[in-house]
Design an enzyme around this catalytic site. Structure first.
Site, PDB file in Angstrom:
ATOM      1  NE  ARG A   1      -7.413   3.873   5.784  1.00 60.74           N
ATOM      2  CZ  ARG A   1      -7.496   5.139   6.115  1.00 60.74           C
ATOM      3  NH1 ARG A   1      -8.272   5.509   7.094  1.00 60.74           N
ATOM      4  NH2 ARG A   1      -6.795   6.048   5.472  1.00 60.74           N
TER       5      ARG A   1
ATOM      6  CB  CYS B   1      -4.958   5.702  10.745  1.00 58.30           C
ATOM      7  SG  CYS B   1      -5.422   4.181   9.933  1.00 58.30           S
TER       8      CYS B   1
ATOM      9  CE  LYS C   1      -1.688   1.578   4.095  1.00 61.27           C
ATOM     10  NZ  LYS C   1      -1.377   2.995   4.357  1.00 61.27           N
ATOM     11  CG  ASN C   2       2.538   2.615   3.524  1.00 66.26           C
ATOM     12  OD1 ASN C   2       1.344   2.895   3.363  1.00 66.26           O
ATOM     13  ND2 ASN C   2       3.077   2.441   4.722  1.00 66.26           N
TER      14      ASN C   2
ATOM     15  CG  ASP D   1       2.834   1.286   9.364  1.00 67.46           C
ATOM     16  OD1 ASP D   1       2.368   2.094  10.179  1.00 67.46           O
ATOM     17  OD2 ASP D   1       2.931   1.537   8.145  1.00 67.46           O
TER      18      ASP D   1
ATOM     19  NE  ARG E   1      -0.396   9.695  10.341  1.00 66.62           N
ATOM     20  CZ  ARG E   1      -0.615   8.617   9.602  1.00 66.62           C
ATOM     21  NH1 ARG E   1      -1.804   8.122   9.489  1.00 66.62           N
ATOM     22  NH2 ARG E   1       0.374   8.045   8.951  1.00 66.62           N
TER      23      ARG E   1
HETATM   24  C1  UD1 Z   1       3.981   6.759   6.283  1.00 71.42           C
HETATM   25  C2  UD1 Z   1       3.158   5.519   6.045  1.00 71.42           C
HETATM   26  C3  UD1 Z   1       2.585   5.005   7.350  1.00 71.42           C
HETATM   27  C4  UD1 Z   1       3.686   4.826   8.383  1.00 71.42           C
HETATM   28  C5  UD1 Z   1       4.533   6.090   8.505  1.00 71.42           C
HETATM   29  C6  UD1 Z   1       5.742   5.926   9.407  1.00 71.42           C
HETATM   30  C7  UD1 Z   1       2.292   5.880   3.804  1.00 71.42           C
HETATM   31  C8  UD1 Z   1       1.099   6.082   2.939  1.00 71.42           C
HETATM   32  N1  UD1 Z   1       2.083   5.812   5.123  1.00 71.42           N
HETATM   33  O1  UD1 Z   1       3.080   7.738   6.794  1.00 71.42           O
HETATM   34  O2  UD1 Z   1       1.958   3.745   7.094  1.00 71.42           O
HETATM   35  O3  UD1 Z   1       3.089   4.554   9.639  1.00 71.42           O
HETATM   36  O4  UD1 Z   1       5.002   6.477   7.207  1.00 71.42           O
HETATM   37  O5  UD1 Z   1       6.534   4.872   8.958  1.00 71.42           O
HETATM   38  O6  UD1 Z   1       3.391   5.716   3.314  1.00 71.42           O
HETATM   39  N2  UD1 Z   1       5.048  14.444  10.921  1.00 71.42           N
HETATM   40  C9  UD1 Z   1       5.055  15.771  11.253  1.00 71.42           C
HETATM   41  N3  UD1 Z   1       4.907  16.694  10.262  1.00 71.42           N
HETATM   42  C10 UD1 Z   1       4.747  16.324   8.943  1.00 71.42           C
HETATM   43  C11 UD1 Z   1       4.764  14.955   8.618  1.00 71.42           C
HETATM   44  C12 UD1 Z   1       4.916  14.038   9.638  1.00 71.42           C
HETATM   45  O7  UD1 Z   1       5.201  16.149  12.422  1.00 71.42           O
HETATM   46  O8  UD1 Z   1       4.628  17.216   8.072  1.00 71.42           O
HETATM   47  C13 UD1 Z   1       5.200  13.445  12.013  1.00 71.42           C
HETATM   48  C14 UD1 Z   1       3.995  12.528  12.079  1.00 71.42           C
HETATM   49  O9  UD1 Z   1       2.962  13.110  12.840  1.00 71.42           O
HETATM   50  C15 UD1 Z   1       4.587  11.303  12.727  1.00 71.42           C
HETATM   51  C16 UD1 Z   1       6.001  11.260  12.148  1.00 71.42           C
HETATM   52  O10 UD1 Z   1       6.269  12.580  11.690  1.00 71.42           O
HETATM   53  O11 UD1 Z   1       4.634  11.487  14.103  1.00 71.42           O
HETATM   54  C17 UD1 Z   1       6.175  10.279  11.009  1.00 71.42           C
HETATM   55  O12 UD1 Z   1       5.313  10.593   9.961  1.00 71.42           O
HETATM   56  P1  UD1 Z   1       5.640  10.285   8.422  1.00 71.42           P
HETATM   57  O13 UD1 Z   1       6.967   9.634   8.298  1.00 71.42           O
HETATM   58  O14 UD1 Z   1       5.394  11.531   7.643  1.00 71.42           O
HETATM   59  O15 UD1 Z   1       4.505   9.245   8.080  1.00 71.42           O
HETATM   60  P2  UD1 Z   1       3.513   9.254   6.857  1.00 71.42           P
HETATM   61  O16 UD1 Z   1       4.239   9.613   5.603  1.00 71.42           O
HETATM   62  O17 UD1 Z   1       2.282   9.993   7.200  1.00 71.42           O
END
Ligand code: UD1
Length: 418
Positions: free
Chosen positions: A397, A116, A22-23, A305, A121
């Protein structure tokens, strides 16, 4: 509403082929609009999040066709730079479209994304990365308006290696003239997969999988046929399910190298794992042993995850395990439901202390998020009696019919509407 009914106590055995990730698929779908030509994704899993993303792309003007396990995206009719509100709220990956829409239109408007409920986030890292490329970003009443008229290649540094922000900025930079260097990027394998896809479309990107990614801008990209990488989290979940039931399961289409952190913990719990080129076999002991400590980290650390699924295993293991969730601040919603099943999990902030119990008992529980839902299924497979996991739609999902995978391995599990 969908639910999964499980009769616990069946030992999982046999083989299963893991579907694509998915990711990896979601950012690749976002990348498909970087060209005017058709992208064909081979072996694309039927997931709820993929369907949402397809709906968003349709609203933007793309034609999408799925059949024979492949998904084709034809972006010729792409004519909108505004993300539909209702859909974007449902799926966090809608934010990944920001980079590619900007690359195509030099402007984009999105609503704050959904996904989720596993923490705040925020998207500040995405927006900071885009600002560093010269995008003028304004946040107005729940909308994010981006003006990319003055976008240019350059350097982008991330305060934290966010997966989504890294992917987004890679896509935003790919058509800019000159070299963009992204530092402190996320190193998740799905970022390598996005790099491979983009390079197959004619991009010139290197460094994915390390701390620095370099994008040499190209004038245009072309269509491609691509097979996204296998899903390491689906593989990990199925291995955890085998571990929970004292099982013996061999999975094919497994990216073993991307699962070392998970394999290490499963071995610590007493499982035997044989790695092959792209397959893994797990043989579980009669009773699992507690791992001492598990801390989630960005890749190559232990993946957040897989945290929920390991918590379920710790709940039935001999001894005490400690789990620290460093990536998301609110990702223990499954602990309460595990306790309803007889587990002994104490959560304090980002830490969970798990006192393993002899046996879990079937109960009515509710999936609160995707991986937490999978964890409850794992607990149900090992529990005495019957478990009903409600809101199974959340599990869909990221898992293509989890009940089929587990059923094929010998579990007694079926889907019901309640
Ligand atoms: C992706 C994955 C998700 C996985 C996560 C961490 C996809 C579609 N989803 O999510 O399954 O759980 O990586 O391995 O690929 N953060 C901020 N500001 C931002 C962005 C992120 O503070 O602008 C924080 C988030 O709240 C979280 C951490 O950084 O605490 C990690 O998030 P991130 O690596 O961005 O995860 P996703 O890309 O959302």
């Amino acid at each position: 509403m969908n639910a999964l009914r499980i009769h616990g106590g069946r030992r999982l055995t046999g083989e299963w082929r893991v579907h694509s990730a998915k990711n990896a698929v979601l950012p690749i779908m976002a990348a498909s609009i970087l060209t005017g030509e058709t992208t064909r994704l081979e072996g694309c899993p039927e997931l709820v999040d993929v369907a949402y993303m397809a709906d968003i792309l349709r609203t933007l003007g793309c034609r999408i066709h799925s059949g024979d396990g492949a998904l084709t995206i034809d972006p010729q009719g792409l004519n909108r730079h505004e993300m539909p509100d209702a859909l974007a709220k449902k799926i966090r990956s809608s934010i990944f479209l920001l980079g590619s829409i900007l690359a195509r239109f030099r402007k984009a408007t999105v609503t704050f994304p959904g996904g989720c409920e596993i923490g705040l986030r925020p998207i500040d890292l995405h927006l900071s990365g885009l600002r560093q490329l010269g995008v003028d970003v304004r946040e107005e009443g729940g909308l994010i308006r981006c003006d990319g008229r003055h976008m240019r290649a350059g350097t982008v540094h991330f305060d934290y290696p966010s997966v989504g922000a890294t992917e987004n900025v890679m896509m935003a930079a790919v058509l800019l003239r000159g070299r963009t260097v992204l530092s402190n990027v996320a190193r998740e394998p799905e970022i390598c997969d996005l790099q491979s896809l983009l390079n197959a479309m004619g991009a010139r990107i290197s460094g994915a999988g390390t701390h620095t990614v370099t994008v040499e801008g190209v004038e245009r990209l072309h269509g491609v046929s691509y097979q996204p990488m296998p899903d390491r989290i689906v593989a990990g979940t199925l291995l955890a399910a085998a571990a929970a039931t004292g099982g013996d399961v061999r999975l094919t289409n497994v990216p073993c190298r991307d699962l070392y952190a998970v394999f290490t913990k499963l071995r610590e719990m007493g499982c035997e794992i044989n790695e092959e080129e792209s397959a893994a076999r797990l043989r579980a002991p009669q009773r699992l042993t507690a791992f001492q400590q598990l801390q989630t980290q960005p890749h190559p650390g232990f993946p957040t995850d897989m945290q929920a699924q390991m918590l379920a295993l710790a709940a039935m293991a001999k001894g005490t395990s400690v789990v620290v969730e460093n990536v998301f601040e609110n990702r223990f919603a499954h602990a309460g439901d595990l306790n309803r099943m007889g587990a002994n999990v104490l959560v304090n902030g980002r830490t969970a202390v798990v006192q393993g119990v002899e046996a879990l008992y079937g109960a009515h529980v509710t999936a609160r998020d995707l991986r937490g839902g999978a964890a409850l299924v794992i607990a149900g497979l090992a529990a005495r009696g019957e478990t009903l996991v409600e809101r199974a739609g959340l599990i869909d999902r990221g898992y293509e019919r989890l009940e089929d995978m587990l059923g094929a391995l010998g579990a007694d599990i079926r889907r019901e509407s309640v």
